[in-house]
Structure formats: structure tokens, C-alpha cells
Design a protein around this motif. Structure first.
Motif, short mmCIF file in Angstrom:
data_model
loop_
_atom_site.label_atom_id
_atom_site.label_comp_id
_atom_site.label_asym_id
_atom_site.label_seq_id
_atom_site.Cartn_x
_atom_site.Cartn_y
_atom_site.Cartn_z
N ILE B 401 0.85 -1.19 0.00
CA ILE B 401 0.00 0.00 0.00
C ILE B 401 0.89 1.24 0.00
O ILE B 401 1.87 1.32 0.75
N GLN B 404 0.96 7.34 0.81
CA GLN B 404 0.53 8.67 0.38
C GLN B 404 -0.86 8.62 -0.26
O GLN B 404 -1.76 9.34 0.12
N SER B 405 -1.03 7.72 -1.22
CA SER B 405 -2.31 7.66 -1.94
C SER B 405 -3.28 6.67 -1.30
O SER B 405 -4.45 6.66 -1.63
N ASN B 406 -2.79 5.85 -0.39
CA ASN B 406 -3.56 4.77 0.23
C ASN B 406 -3.94 3.66 -0.74
O ASN B 406 -4.68 2.75 -0.40
N ASN B 407 -3.47 3.74 -1.96
CA ASN B 407 -3.84 2.73 -2.95
C ASN B 407 -3.06 1.44 -2.78
O ASN B 407 -1.95 1.45 -2.27
N THR B 408 -3.67 0.36 -3.23
CA THR B 408 -2.96 -0.90 -3.31
C THR B 408 -2.13 -0.85 -4.58
O THR B 408 -2.67 -0.76 -5.68
#
Ligand SMILES: Nc1nc2c(ncn2[C@@H]2O[C@H](COP(=O)(O)OP(=O)(O)OP(=O)(O)O)[C@@H](O)[C@H]2O)c(=O)[nH]1
Ligand SMILES: [Mg+2]
Lengths: 301, 415
Positions: B401, B404-408
């Protein structure tokens, strides 16, 4: 018949795991409760997930004001019996505040208006996760939905840019102001839900069972002529039929089906043999082929 | 009823969505209203056949462009089995969705366009399927109607593909070749008479009799604690239950266990599923476990059998599928989510990258771009308790993860 329940058990285990992840990963979750069979199933799963402790989040009902009276009565009883906390927010209030405008005419429905009330309520309570009973088999845009589905500050769904979900791992990291819609029964089919209700002996509102009702026909669908919620032309004749409802959304967009299924096992049988999909009786999806996707982008469930 | 989860793979326009739509149609799984919608749209567009991809391509952009952008999960059942098919996108930039679809599947179908044969995407998809150790792979050679149902074409593709097979790491993977036409329905649900030279089964016949080769049935029990249940009510004053899902094997009352990372020993006292008590918590059940002793256990801890410990370490090396447009580089910091456990991780080094055409390895790599697959070593801020992916699917995998963007942004399989 000796029923093999291994499939439904594995769906149940998965859903309980998801419920627990919600409680652990979010500060302020809520379970969206419509009074329909899917949300009743969710409540059952939540109770099982945390037993003997109480369900660690409240339920919230976005009331269109056009609900079947049976659903509301059922909702209040369920909440009381299980000792759950219930929040109700009304679409009527959003209308009165001038935030949304009531539709008029033949196909008037409050279904679309729910979105505004829902988004306002999520913001009012600062909910960071909202659990819903949507299933991927319901509709083709929903088939694309993740289990943890991130919504931006405006409650919008960015369908082309969803987080990959691998194995069991659920990534609930979000920024302030964002929230996550959670769908624990994503992988259930309508038949799975009914089989589960049968297996667990869960009580559901009476309108799911065949009953005599005053109805009228329009566009090949059967509409309730009781309660005066559904707009009816003077020349649309009222007749009495044995019907039941397959979904119990807003009365103005939920059509009935002819049925003589008066028990859960009869309902399960009927669904197994049915050639029409559940949402086939929802006029809101028939508005256009992309109706569901558009509503979802705007924050609808 | 048995459930079989299947992922599809193949390059863009190879016919994955059409194939799934065809299966739905021929098994009479499309309800009347859905079929009407497909008929209507096909007609509007002036097609002289039914476009079955409309059954699964649910997004507006997908139907406009005629491609699949995001994974759709499709459900249907026969008398014998329930199926969940992930319709994955073939477009290169959507490889991450393909990995996603494959991660939960027992079997997969790789489509090849008979006119194009084995191409780079085929290598990639086969490699990913092998990396994820999918047990059964069907290579469906599609659009046979466009090559006059030629046996020669089929044999050529089969032999090209077999070359890839010799290079694979997971040799036990079972591979079956089937010539089909998704559009015409040849060898999909029903066997066709157009290819008498093909003696095997139709695709669905093959799937129907796959063993319930349970992909999760490897390794030993691991119980990551998800949630601590403390009712604090009069009736359950001292109740302290550890809620979680059992992975890899069973746990029973009386088992001697160790809680990680504290390494405290205890015994399993009770196992609950809702209000029912069980002797044994079977694999993949979401139970609540009560221990003999009152020890401090919290979310992220893991309960394992005393004589069966995982590796406990602050670093590991894994095959990583990178899914983000920002590069992964040595020194970068991420959150690694291993099961339900999150730790901070730093990329120590990239050992080697798989060559984009899968012909071999590339050393001295400075960064990973989207869709790259590479062996990467991570250092962690605290130890995790892992197994090798080949021994334990769940305890050997993780996601990455971006904090910064919290994206996977990636997925990994521990080596
Ligand atoms: N002649 C012929 N055409 C086919 C066959 N299968 C698929 N097609 C056509 O190939 C085109 C692409 O099919 P899709 O099913 O959308 O391909 P896909 O693999 O799902 O593509 P992506 O999801 O975008 O990767 C469509 O125009 C289909 O009608 C086949 O067996 N024969
Ligand atoms: Mg497709």
C-alpha cells in the motif's frame, strides 16, 4: 432432501470475516438497513460476527417515505429485539429543505433522491465506512464492485480506477473525508440469500410472501394499488391478485410478481425456477441500460 | 454443492467476455430480461449475431469501447457445480485486475486468438497463472471459426505453448488445450461436429469434472487474530474471545499453541461459532477462540500450533507484481499488508526482474514500472510471521500500500 450447505457456509464465513475487518479497520462504521432481505441478512451476519458482544456499529435507514408499511413495522421490531441502535434519515426532509426535487408523473420515484439524503447523513455522522447489501449478481455494474469500495469526498464511485483486491486482503486505508462502502455479501446470489434465510430460519417482512393485493398492470409489470404511492392513471384498472415482492425498495419502483409461494421453502423453489432476474422487477434499472452505473457514480448504493 | 472459482486471461479481444456470455447463454443462465437487453443492444448496433460480451461488460465505457476495463464476477450453476467466473480485462494496462481475478481462483482459462497464436500477453498471463500456482489451466484456442476449424493451426499453437510450459516453475500445474469458437458456441458448452479431429471434451464438460482441488488446502493452521471480542456485559463478564479466520489447517480444543509475536504458550480452551461450541475449527471458518490462560493478545497477533511455527523475520524476499504508475525503487517506503497485519516496509533491493517477454531475467534493475514482475527484498520495521507462498497461499502473500495515496500498488508472493 439432504441439503448440502458447504457453499452457503463458506459465503457466511467470508461475510463474517468482512464484518470483523470493518469493525477493526474503521473508526465509525454504519450498516445501511433498508428492511429488505439483503440487509436483514447483513444484520444476522453482524450479530454472528461479534457474538456474544453487541454489534459494534449502528444501523441507518434512509427512509424514502414510500416504504411498505410492513417493512417499517418489521424494522422497528427487529432493532428492538436485537438491542441494536437505529438511525433514520428521511428523504422527505431533503425535499423540504429544497435539496432535492420530487419527481412527478407516471414514473415518479424517490429512489434517486435517496442518494442526497444518504450522503448528507454519512457526513452528518462522520461515518467512514457504510456496509451495504449489494450483490454482484444483481446487476452488471454491480458485478464490477469491490468488497471495500472507496468513495471520494463527494461520495462518488470511480469505477475505472478501483483498488485491486487480492486474496482475502482488504485495504481500508482512506484519507480524511473519504469513506468506504463495504459489501459483505458481494459473492452471494439471490438464491444464496434465500437459502441462507431458510437455513437460519430468519424472519422477514410478510410482503416477501405471496399475499392477496390490489394491483394494476403497466408495461407488463404488476404495481401495488394500495397506499396510493404509485401513480396510477384513471384508466389503469385495479385488480386483485396473489403476488409477492422480490425486492422491497421504494414502493414507487418495485413491482410485484405473481406467486403462490407462501413459505420460505416455496420462495426458494420459485427463485430456483425463475427466468426473470430480481432487478427485472425494478423500474429504476429499466430507465436506461446504464441506470445503475450512473446512480452509483453519484453515490447511490 | 461444489463451488469452482475460475479466472479468465488472454489478450484484448481474444473473446473472454464473449466466451463467458456464451457459457451463460448455453447453460440457460441468462434470465429473459437480461437476454432481451442483449438482443436489443446487439440489434441497435446492427450486429447480425448476439454480442454476448454485453452480458458481462457492465460499464458504459466498456460497452462503448467494446473492451473489458474492470474485473466482473459472474455467477451461474449447473446441476453439478456453482461457478464464479472472473471476467478479467486483457488490455495490458489492466494486468493488475488479471492478477486480482486469478488470486482467488482454483482454475483459469487462458484464451488465445487462433489467428494470432501465442503472443507476449500469453506468456505474461501464463507466467502469472504459474506464479499464483493455479492448479488447473485451460488453454482455450478461440475463434476457430475464423481459421476454418483447422487442426494444423491448433497443433501449431499447442506446440508453441508447450515451449512456455517447459520453463515454468510450478510444474504440477495441469494444462488442457481446447479448440473453441466462443461466438458460435463450438466446444464451449456443447461439443461441435466442426472439429472431428478434436477428441477431448468441451470446455464446460472439462470444468464440470475438475476435482475439488482446493487451492487453500496447503500448509498448517494459521490463525491471525482479527478482532478481540470482549462483551463486558453481566452475562459474559470475563469473556475474552479472539475472532478470526483459520487458514491452512484445522485447530482443535486442547491444541498446544503459541501466540506470536510474544511467543506466549497456551492451550485452546473453547471454540465458538456464534452461540455454538465446536471441538474443531476447520480451515477457512470464521470462529472465536478462547485460550486457557489470560494472556495479552491483540489484532495482528497470530495463534499457531506449538510445533509448527512460521518464519518470524524482519525481512523477506518475494515475487512482486507492481501495479502502479509510480515506480518501485530501492529505498522507497510502503505499508505491507500481510493478511490483516500492517507493517512499514522499505525496499532493500530489486534482485532481478522478469523479462517483459518472459524469456528470462534482467539483473541490475533500478526500478519497477506498472505490470513489472520482479524478485524484491523488503526490510520491515517489525517482524511478521510468514510462510513461503508455495507452502501457504494466504500466509505467503501480501499487498503493498502506498501510504501517500492509500492505494494498493502491488502484490507479492513470498519466496
Ligand atoms: N469470429 C469470432 N469472433 C469472436 C469469437 N469470440 C469473440 N469474438 C469477437 O471478438 C471481439 C472481442 O470479443 P470480447 O469477448 O469482447 O473480447 P475480450 O477478450 O473480452 O476483450 P477484453 O475484455 O477487452 O480483453 C468481439 O467482436 C467478439 O464478437 C469467436 O469465437 N469467433
Ligand atoms: Mg472482455
Amino acid at each position: 432432501m439432504n441439503k448440502d450447505t458447504s457453499h452457503i457456509n463458506s459465503l457466511e464465513n467470508e461475510a463474517i470475516y468482512i464484518m470483523r475487518e470493518v469493525a477493526a479497520q474503521f473508526e465509525n462504521p454504519v450498516l445501511l438497513f433498508s428492511g429488505g432481505k439483503d440487509s436483514i441478512t447483513l444484520v444476522r451476519l453482524a450479530v454472528k460476527a461479534f457474538y456474544p458482544a453487541k454489534v459494534p456499529f449502528p444501523l441507518m435507514h434512509i427512509d424514502t417515505g414510500h416504504n411498505f408499511p410492513e417493512t417499517i413495522e418489521f424494522r422497528d421490531r427487529l432493532v428492538k429485539e436485537l438491542g441494536l441502535e437505529l438511525i433514520v434519515r428521511n428523504v422527505q426532509d431533503s425535499i423540504d429543505q429544497g435539496k432535492v426535487k420530487e419527481e412527478s408523473g407516471r414514473y415518479a420515484s424517490r429512489n434517486m433522491l435517496q442518494t442526497t439524503t444518504l450522503l448528507d447523513a454519512l457526513e452528518e455522522f462522520k461515518f467512514d465506512a457504510a456496509i451495504g447489501g449489494a450483490r454482484r449478481d444483481e446487476e452488471k455494474a454491480r458485478a464490477k464492485e469491490r468488497i471495500f469500495s472507496v468513495r471520494d469526498d463527494f461520495g462518488q464511485w470511480d469505477e475505472k480506477n478501483q483498488r485491486p483486491e487480492l486474496f482475502d486482503m482488504l485495504n481500508g486505508e482512506i484519507d480524511h473525508g473519504q469513506n468506504v462502502r463495504v459489501f459483505p455479501i458481494s459473492n452471494w446470489t439471490e438464491l444464496d440469500v434465500w437459502s441462507y434465510i431458510e437455513k437460519e430460519n430468519i424472519e422477514i417482512p410478510s410482503i416477501y410472501f405471496a399475499h392477496k393485493r390490489k394491483v394494476f398492470l403497466r408495461d407488463g409489470m404488476i404495481w401495488s394499488a394500495e397506499d396510493g404511492v404509485v401513480y396510477r392513471d384513471a384508466d389503469e384498472e385495479v385488480i386483485e391478485e396473489m403476488v409477492r415482492f422480490r425486492t422491497v425498495g421504494d414502493m414507487s419502483c418495485t413491482a410485484a410478481v405473481l406467486s403462490d409461494a407462501i413459505s420460505i421453502s416455496k420462495v426458494v423453489e420459485e427463485i430456483r425456477d425463475s427466468s426473470i432476474s430480481e432487478r427485472g422487477a425494478r423500474i429504476d434499472d429499466k430507465r436506461s441500460e446504464a441506470a445503475m452505473e450512473k446512480r452509483k457514480q453519484q453515490g447511490y448504493f | 454443492m461444489e463451488v469452482l472459482k475460475i479466472a479468465t486471461a488472454g489478450s484484448v479481444d481474444d473473446g473472454k467476455s464473449t466466451l463467458i456470455g456464451r457459457i451463460l447463454y448455453d447453460t440457460k443462465s441468462l434470465t429473459t430480461d437480461k437476454l432481451e437487453a442483449i438482443e436489443k443492444t446487439s440489434k441497435q448496433r446492427g450486429y447480425d449475431y448476439l454480442d454476448f460480451s454485453l452480458a458481462t461488460d457492465g460499464l458504459v465505457a466498456e460497452r462503448e469501447q467494446g473492451i473489458t476495463i474492470d474485473v466482473a464476477h459472474i455467477y451461474f450453476s449447473t446441476k453439478k457445480k456453482s461457478y464464479i467466473i472472473a471476467d478479467t480485462p486483457g488490455h495490458l494496462e489492466y494486468t493488475r485486475n488479471m492478477v486480482t481475478g486469478a488470486s482467488t481462483s482454483q482454475a483459469s482459462i487462458i484464451l488465445i486468438d487462433a489467428r494470432k497464436g501465442v503472443i507476449e500477453q500469453t506468456n505474461r498471463h501464463f507466467f502469472i497463472n504459474n506464479l499464483l500456482r493455479i492448479k488447473d489451466v485451460v488453454v482455450a484456442i478461440n475463434k476457430m471459426d475464423l481459421v476454418d476449424y483447422s487442426e494444423e493451426v491448433y497443433n501449431k499453437i499447442k506446440s508453441d505453448f508447450s515451449e512456455l510450459m517447459s520453463k515454468r516453475d510450478y510444474q504440477d500445474q495441469k494444462i488442457t488445450f481446447i479448440p473453441v469458437s466462443a461466438l458460435k458456441g463450438d466446444n464451449v458448452v456443447n461439443k461441435t461436429d466442426k472439429m472431428p479431429w478434436y477428441k477431448g471434451e468441451a470446455l464446460l464438460e472439462h470444468l464440470e469434472q475438475l476435482d475439488k482441488a482446493d487451492i487453500f488446502n496447503v500448509g498448517t493452521p494459521r490463525f491471525p487474530v482479527q478482532y478481540v471480542i470482549r462483551p463486558k456485559t453481566e452475562d459474559y463478564h470475563d469473556f475474552r474471545g479472539y475472532a478470526g479466520k483459520v487458514y491452512g489447517g484445522d485447530l482443535s480444543i486442547g491444541d498446544d499453541i503459541i501466540v506470536l509475536p510474544s511467543k506466549t504458550r497456551s492451550k485452546i480452551k473453547d471454540i465458538y461459532f456464534y452461540d455454538e461450541k465446536y471441538e474443531t475449527a476447520s480451515r477457512r471458518s470464521s470462529v472465536t477462540i478462547i485460550l486457557e490462560n489470560d494472556i495479552n493478545v491483540s489484532r495482528g497477533d497470530m495463534i499457531v500450533k506449538e510445533n509448527d511455527l512460521p518464519t518470524i523475520d524482519k525481512q523477506f524476499t518475494a515475487n512482486v507484481c507492481w501495479m502502479d504508475t509510480d515506480e518501485l525503487k530501492p529505498g522507497n517506503k510502503y505499508v505491507v499488508q500481510h493478511g490483516i497485519n500492517k507493517v512499514l516496509a522499505k525496499v532493500d533491493r530489486i534482485n532481478h526482474k522478469i523479462h517483459p517477454d518472459y524469456s528470462g531475467f534482467e539483473k541490475n534493475v533500478t526500478g519497477l514500472g506498472i505490470n513489472d514482475i520482479a524478485s524484491v527484498t523488503f526490510k520491515l520495521n517489525k517482524p511478521i510471521f510468514y510462510d513461503q507462498f508455495k507452502n501457504h497461499r494466504t500466509n505467503g502473500s501480501f499487498i503493498i500500500i502506498d501510504s501517500q495515496s492509500n492505494n494498493t500498488v502491488g502484490a507479492g508472493f513470498i519466496q
